[in-house]
Design a protein around this motif. Structure first.
Motif, short mmCIF file in Angstrom:
data_model
loop_
_atom_site.label_atom_id
_atom_site.label_comp_id
_atom_site.label_asym_id
_atom_site.label_seq_id
_atom_site.Cartn_x
_atom_site.Cartn_y
_atom_site.Cartn_z
N THR A 136 -26.45 14.49 -23.47
CA THR A 136 -27.50 13.66 -24.06
C THR A 136 -28.83 13.83 -23.35
OG1 THR A 136 -25.83 12.03 -24.73
CG2 THR A 136 -28.13 11.30 -24.71
N TYR A 139 -30.23 17.44 -24.17
CA TYR A 139 -30.06 17.94 -25.54
C TYR A 139 -31.30 18.61 -26.13
CZ TYR A 139 -28.27 18.42 -30.22
OH TYR A 139 -27.86 18.96 -31.41
N CYS A 180 -26.90 15.88 -32.27
CA CYS A 180 -26.46 15.31 -30.99
C CYS A 180 -25.10 14.62 -31.14
CB CYS A 180 -27.50 14.33 -30.46
SG CYS A 180 -27.21 13.82 -28.75
N ASN A 184 -21.90 15.45 -28.79
CA ASN A 184 -21.10 14.51 -28.01
C ASN A 184 -19.67 14.45 -28.51
OD1 ASN A 184 -22.59 13.01 -25.83
ND2 ASN A 184 -24.03 12.71 -27.49
#
Length: 329
Positions: A136, A139, A180, A184
């Motif tokens: 995160t 990214y 994103c 994840n």
């Protein structure tokens, strides 16, 4: 804690940061061309085995790792194999440092908990959480790396600063985090599986089991192959989501479909390309990930060991130096 006991820890926070950053930098330098090939194959929705899918395609058609390497070199020059290398280097350095610090910190928190889980479960939790945090934070660099690697002879962005301005202006802040959720969704099981399997493999073949301390590298290879294959469809979806937006049709593959979300995107790929579409670029991904993980873990272990060894030599010298006064500490 006594001075002798402090020598038995697993490195200071700064040592872990430096070791992780060095490992990421060296790893990225070695596998950059394979990374470009992987991205190009993942973004390709047409195939030589399906002539109908090639109708009306303006961009090149890649087939296999070596064919893609030679095609890129012939059509775009040798430097094209390092497209996106600057944001990728920043990504690997930052990611490596964030990942190992988070992994170490979370592992220490679990070690202090009155309720302990099995070692494999703790490694999974630490790896998954560390991967999510590092992914995160870094990214936007990953997105820039993908977009630069997807550029053909036509430049979509003139440089990193121009790309940052363009994305902010036309896509907003959310544009930096396209895909994103897929990242994840991929990285949590990937890093959890990687670190837990690495700990398992390292237990039996790491350290002094193999010559020249190569056990760390072999354990890294085995762990990366296992974990990468398990989550590869999400990695492919992440790449295709990263090139969505107003510039989607300007990359080397001009026929990249528009995807709306991870689940619907995966379903769309199956309908159009079959189950094999989920695994485009898997071969080169394994060829890239295995040495990258091996180099990362080997360099990390060796760098941390050297830094800790130097620190221990320094502290032992102070401890036994007859001229050293403890009151100076």
């Amino acid at each position: 804690m006594s001075r002798i006991e402090r020598l038995k820890d697993e490195g200071t926070r700064s040592q872990v940061v430096v070791s992780g950053a060095v490992a990421g930098l060296v790893s990225r330098f070695c596998i950059a061309p394979l990374d470009v090939v992987k991205i190009r194959l993942q973004l390709q929705v047409h195939s030589l085995s399906d002539p109908l899918s090639c109708d009306g395609i303006k961009g090149p058609t890649y087939k296999g790792v070596f064919h893609t390497l030679t095609t890129i070199r012939r059509q775009e020059g040798i430097r094209a194999l390092w497209k996106g290398n600057i944001p990728a280097e920043l990504l690997y350095v930052c990611y490596g440092g964030c990942q190992f610090v988070a992994y170490r910190s979370i592992s220490q928190l679990q070690a202090q908990s009155p309720v302990r889980l099995p070692p494999s479960a703790e490694s999974f939790i630490s790896g998954a959480a560390a991967g999510s945090v590092a992914t995160t934070i870094t990214y936007p660099l990953d997105l820039l790396r993908t977009r630069f690697a997807a550029q053909g002879t036509e430049k979509v962005y003139a440089g990193i600063l121009a790309a940052l301005r363009d994305i902010k202006e036309h896509e907003g802040v959310r544009g930096f985090f396209r895909g994103c959720s897929a990242a994840n969704g991929q990285i949590i099981p990937y890093m959890g599986l990687f670190f837990s399997s690495y700990e398992l493999f390292h237990q039996y073949i790491g350290g002094k089991t193999l010559p020249f301390s190569s056990g760390d590298a072999v354990a890294g290879v085995m762990a990366s192959v296992f974990s990468k294959t398990a989550v590869f469809p999400l990695d492919l979806m992440r790449k295709r989501l990263q090139v969505q937006g107003p510039t989607r049709s300007r990359y080397i593959h001009s026929n990249i479909p528009e995807y709306r979300g991870v689940i619907r995107g995966l379903a769309q790929i199956v309908r159009r390309e079959g189950l094999r579409g989920w695994y485009r670029g898997l071969t080169v991904s394994l060829l890239k990930t295995a040495p990258a993980s091996a180099i990362t873990m080997y360099v990390y272990e060796r760098t941390l060991h050297l830094m800790m060894h130097d620190r221990q030599d320094h502290e032992l010298w102070e401890l036994y130096d007859p001229y050293h006064d403890e009151s100076d500490d």
